[in-house]
Design a protein around this motif. Structure first.
Motif, PDB file in Angstrom:
ATOM      1  N   ALA A 172       0.801  -1.230   0.000  1.00  0.00           N
ATOM      2  CA  ALA A 172       0.000   0.000   0.000  1.00  0.00           C
ATOM      3  C   ALA A 172       0.832   1.277   0.000  1.00  0.00           C
ATOM      4  N   LEU A 173       1.985   1.271   0.653  1.00  0.00           N
ATOM      5  CA  LEU A 173       2.670   2.532   0.931  1.00  0.00           C
ATOM      6  C   LEU A 173       4.150   2.525   0.547  1.00  0.00           C
ATOM      7  N   SER A 174       4.594   1.523  -0.203  1.00  0.00           N
ATOM      8  CA  SER A 174       6.013   1.446  -0.531  1.00  0.00           C
ATOM      9  C   SER A 174       6.352   2.349  -1.710  1.00  0.00           C
ATOM     10  N   GLY A 175       7.654   2.656  -1.814  1.00  0.00           N
ATOM     11  CA  GLY A 175       8.142   3.498  -2.903  1.00  0.00           C
ATOM     12  C   GLY A 175       8.928   4.661  -2.356  1.00  0.00           C
ATOM     13  N   GLY A 176      10.169   4.816  -2.834  1.00  0.00           N
ATOM     14  CA  GLY A 176      11.015   5.872  -2.303  1.00  0.00           C
ATOM     15  C   GLY A 176      11.684   5.432  -1.019  1.00  0.00           C
ATOM     16  N   THR A 177      11.714   6.321  -0.027  1.00  0.00           N
ATOM     17  CA  THR A 177      12.491   6.116   1.200  1.00  0.00           C
ATOM     18  C   THR A 177      11.561   5.985   2.397  1.00  0.00           C
ATOM     19  N   PHE A 178      11.774   4.947   3.212  1.00  0.00           N
ATOM     20  CA  PHE A 178      11.032   4.832   4.468  1.00  0.00           C
ATOM     21  C   PHE A 178      11.878   5.414   5.588  1.00  0.00           C
ATOM     22  N   LEU A 179      11.306   6.354   6.342  1.00  0.00           N
ATOM     23  CA  LEU A 179      12.003   7.028   7.435  1.00  0.00           C
ATOM     24  C   LEU A 179      11.289   6.695   8.739  1.00  0.00           C
ATOM     25  N   GLY A 180      11.855   5.775   9.502  1.00  0.00           N
ATOM     26  CA  GLY A 180      11.244   5.382  10.760  1.00  0.00           C
ATOM     27  C   GLY A 180      11.502   6.399  11.855  1.00  0.00           C
ATOM     28  N   ARG A 181      10.431   6.928  12.446  1.00  0.00           N
ATOM     29  CA  ARG A 181      10.542   7.862  13.560  1.00  0.00           C
ATOM     30  C   ARG A 181       9.522   7.468  14.619  1.00  0.00           C
ATOM     31  N   THR A 182       9.946   7.436  15.871  1.00  0.00           N
ATOM     32  CA  THR A 182       9.108   6.869  16.927  1.00  0.00           C
ATOM     33  C   THR A 182       8.040   7.838  17.410  1.00  0.00           C
ATOM     34  N   THR A 183       8.404   9.072  17.711  1.00  0.00           N
ATOM     35  CA  THR A 183       7.434   9.990  18.322  1.00  0.00           C
ATOM     36  C   THR A 183       6.720  10.825  17.262  1.00  0.00           C
ATOM     37  N   ALA A 184       5.572  11.348  17.667  1.00  0.00           N
ATOM     38  CA  ALA A 184       4.799  12.200  16.763  1.00  0.00           C
ATOM     39  C   ALA A 184       5.592  13.439  16.376  1.00  0.00           C
ATOM     40  N   GLU A 185       6.267  14.037  17.346  1.00  0.00           N
ATOM     41  CA  GLU A 185       7.048  15.247  17.060  1.00  0.00           C
ATOM     42  C   GLU A 185       8.155  14.964  16.048  1.00  0.00           C
ATOM     43  N   GLU A 186       8.827  13.826  16.203  1.00  0.00           N
ATOM     44  CA  GLU A 186       9.908  13.468  15.271  1.00  0.00           C
ATOM     45  C   GLU A 186       9.363  13.278  13.854  1.00  0.00           C
ATOM     46  N   ARG A 187       8.193  12.704  13.761  1.00  0.00           N
ATOM     47  CA  ARG A 187       7.622  12.479  12.426  1.00  0.00           C
ATOM     48  C   ARG A 187       7.269  13.805  11.750  1.00  0.00           C
ATOM     49  N   MET A 188       6.662  14.713  12.502  1.00  0.00           N
ATOM     50  CA  MET A 188       6.306  16.007  11.914  1.00  0.00           C
ATOM     51  C   MET A 188       7.566  16.743  11.443  1.00  0.00           C
ATOM     52  N   ASP A 189       8.587  16.741  12.295  1.00  0.00           N
ATOM     53  CA  ASP A 189       9.807  17.477  11.973  1.00  0.00           C
ATOM     54  C   ASP A 189      10.519  16.854  10.772  1.00  0.00           C
ATOM     55  N   ARG A 190      10.549  15.523  10.706  1.00  0.00           N
ATOM     56  CA  ARG A 190      11.249  14.868   9.598  1.00  0.00           C
ATOM     57  C   ARG A 190      10.500  15.050   8.285  1.00  0.00           C
ATOM     58  N   ALA A 191       9.159  15.008   8.342  1.00  0.00           N
ATOM     59  CA  ALA A 191       8.368  15.225   7.125  1.00  0.00           C
ATOM     60  C   ALA A 191       8.616  16.628   6.576  1.00  0.00           C
ATOM     61  N   ALA A 192       8.620  17.622   7.454  1.00  0.00           N
ATOM     62  CA  ALA A 192       8.868  18.995   7.005  1.00  0.00           C
ATOM     63  C   ALA A 192      10.279  19.147   6.454  1.00  0.00           C
ATOM     64  N   ALA A 193      11.243  18.501   7.110  1.00  0.00           N
ATOM     65  CA  ALA A 193      12.624  18.583   6.642  1.00  0.00           C
ATOM     66  C   ALA A 193      12.777  17.952   5.262  1.00  0.00           C
ATOM     67  N   TRP A 194      12.070  16.846   5.026  1.00  0.00           N
ATOM     68  CA  TRP A 194      12.141  16.183   3.710  1.00  0.00           C
ATOM     69  C   TRP A 194      11.669  17.132   2.613  1.00  0.00           C
ATOM     70  N   LEU A 195      10.587  17.842   2.884  1.00  0.00           N
ATOM     71  CA  LEU A 195      10.100  18.809   1.899  1.00  0.00           C
ATOM     72  C   LEU A 195      11.154  19.871   1.612  1.00  0.00           C
ATOM     73  N   ALA A 196      11.789  20.380   2.657  1.00  0.00           N
ATOM     74  CA  ALA A 196      12.754  21.462   2.492  1.00  0.00           C
ATOM     75  C   ALA A 196      14.019  21.009   1.761  1.00  0.00           C
ATOM     76  N   GLU A 197      14.303  19.704   1.848  1.00  0.00           N
ATOM     77  CA  GLU A 197      15.541  19.176   1.261  1.00  0.00           C
ATOM     78  C   GLU A 197      15.437  18.909  -0.238  1.00  0.00           C
ATOM     79  N   HIS A 198      14.222  18.934  -0.799  1.00  0.00           N
ATOM     80  CA  HIS A 198      14.044  18.525  -2.193  1.00  0.00           C
ATOM     81  C   HIS A 198      13.179  19.533  -2.949  1.00  0.00           C
ATOM     82  N   ASP A 199      13.495  19.729  -4.227  1.00  0.00           N
ATOM     83  CA  ASP A 199      12.721  20.651  -5.060  1.00  0.00           C
ATOM     84  C   ASP A 199      11.357  20.085  -5.436  1.00  0.00           C
ATOM     85  N   ARG A 200      11.300  18.791  -5.741  1.00  0.00           N
ATOM     86  CA  ARG A 200      10.021  18.101  -6.034  1.00  0.00           C
ATOM     87  C   ARG A 200       9.899  16.952  -5.062  1.00  0.00           C
ATOM     88  N   ALA A 201       8.907  17.016  -4.203  1.00  0.00           N
ATOM     89  CA  ALA A 201       8.839  16.042  -3.117  1.00  0.00           C
ATOM     90  C   ALA A 201       7.405  15.610  -2.853  1.00  0.00           C
TER      91      ALA A 201
END
Length: 384
Positions: free
Chosen positions: A173-202
């Protein structure tokens, strides 16, 4: 059995999901089209963005946000510019996550319930836990939207619990690209935002399960559930405040939830009428797949219609398919996974099974059917 005159609910009148126009399965294809991924076209009225995040909150129904504005001030502030879309049938996690990830209705991807019959061996399979195991890509052969976006050069990621990194459900259902395992809700929000900032098309997807867990355990009319909703609200704000330029965040869900009182639960394991002729009981309390013994399907349908037909839409497999419950078309491999009889609750009622499903039978909050509180999920947008 009823002695008085009554009127059965017509399966054709059930509010079937709005596949192809305003359903959960339309979200990622629309976003992929906006990102220029070949082969996709948009059906939802969303403005394209170069960087897109989908934040899926398990159990966050549109009606539940509306009913609790003080506990979700940020999400509530987004509702005037948002819209409800339909989850799909049944409105349950495995089905909805497959609809999100593949961009296909249940009748195509084939995850048509919480538990369904494996046609090859007649056993009941839990599609959330993938038990008993079957070959994931034989069960769901279509590529995910994430896979197709990744191949098209879009930086694609899923940010979720490390526990989900390699589960069969994630793979189909959800595979493709990179899986980024993060335990806490805060870590997930921060990593998702960082991924957007790191790439031009994301394209990034992130997920929280705590609200669904609180609803099942305590009910959606509980302090525990509302406190968890306030956590979700804070996480959505946290993610939104970190959005980089040229980005869009979409907050959505896999289903809503409804509390069903003990007196409104019918125990299949103790009901000789409903269990007569039934080989397997699948689905869940609000959306049942009923698999009959050979030759007994007609009798099972007659009894379920007579006993439940004023409170539930009771359909034969053919009627449910024709009414579009599982989408405009159902693949041949998927048809035998659907019950000989399919029963979806309209009223505040559930068919539980206290012996064969002891854990599920104790849950206070339930979902699965096509009522607004279960079926309508938010599509809330924030632009960076």
């Amino acid at each position: 059995m009823h002695d008085d005159v009554y009127e059965l609910l017509d399966p054709a009148d059930a509010p079937a999901p709005r596949y192809g126009s305003a359903a959960l399965s339309d979200l990622l294809p629309t976003l992929a089209a906006g990102l220029g991924v070949p082969g996709f076209h948009g059906t939802l009225p969303l403005e394209p963005a170069d960087r897109v995040c989908v934040f899926l909150v398990d159990g966050l129904g549109w009606e539940l946000i509306r009913a609790n504005p003080d506990w979700a001030p940020f999400l509530t502030s987004l509702m005037p510019g948002g819209t409800p879309i339909t989850a799909g049938f049944p409105s349950t996690t495995a089905t909805s996550l497959a609809s999100v990830g593949t961009g296909l209705p249940p009748g195509r991807h084939g995850l048509v319930g919480y538990t369904v019959r494996i046609p090859e061996n007649g056993r009941l399979m839990n599609q959330l836990r993938w038990n008993p195991p079957v070959d994931p890509h034989a069960w769901q052969p279509y590529p995910t939207v994430f896979e197709q976006a990744h191949l098209a050069g879009v930086a694609t990621a899923q940010v979720s619990s490390p526990l989900f990194a390699s589960t069969p459900l994630t793979r189909v259902a959800l595979s493709g690209g990179t899986f980024l395992g993060r335990t806490t809700a805060e870590e997930r929000m921060d990593r998702a935002a960082a991924w957007l900032a790191e790439h031009d098309r994301a394209l990034v997807y992130t997920y929280l399960s705590e609200l669904d867990a609180a609803g099942h355990r305590f009910g959606v009319d509980s302090d525990e559930w509302r406190l968890t909703l306030s956590l979700v609200d804070r996480m959505a704000r946290r993610l939104a405040e970190q959005l980089p330029p040229r980005s869009a965040l979409y907050v959505t869900a896999d289903h809503g939830m409804i509390d069903i009182a003990p007196e409104n639960r019918i125990d299949f394991d103790e009901d000789w009428e409903l269990s007569a002729g039934v080989a397997l009981l699948g689905g869940e309390g609000r959306a049942r797949h009923v698999y009959a013994h050979p030759g007994a399907a007609g009798d099972v349908y007659a009894v379920w219609s007579e006993v439940l037909g004023e409170q539930m839409w009771v359909a034969t497999r053919e009627q449910a398919v024709a009414a579009g419950w599982f989408g405009p078309e159902v693949d041949e491999r998927v048809l035998p996974r659907i019950g000989d009889v399919v029963a979806a609750a309209r009223d505040d009622v559930a068919i539980v099974a206290t012996r064969s499903e002891p854990g599920e039978s104790q849950m206070i909050g339930l979902h699965g059917s096509m009522t607004p509180v279960e079926q309508l999920v938010p599509l809330l947008e924030v632009r960076g």
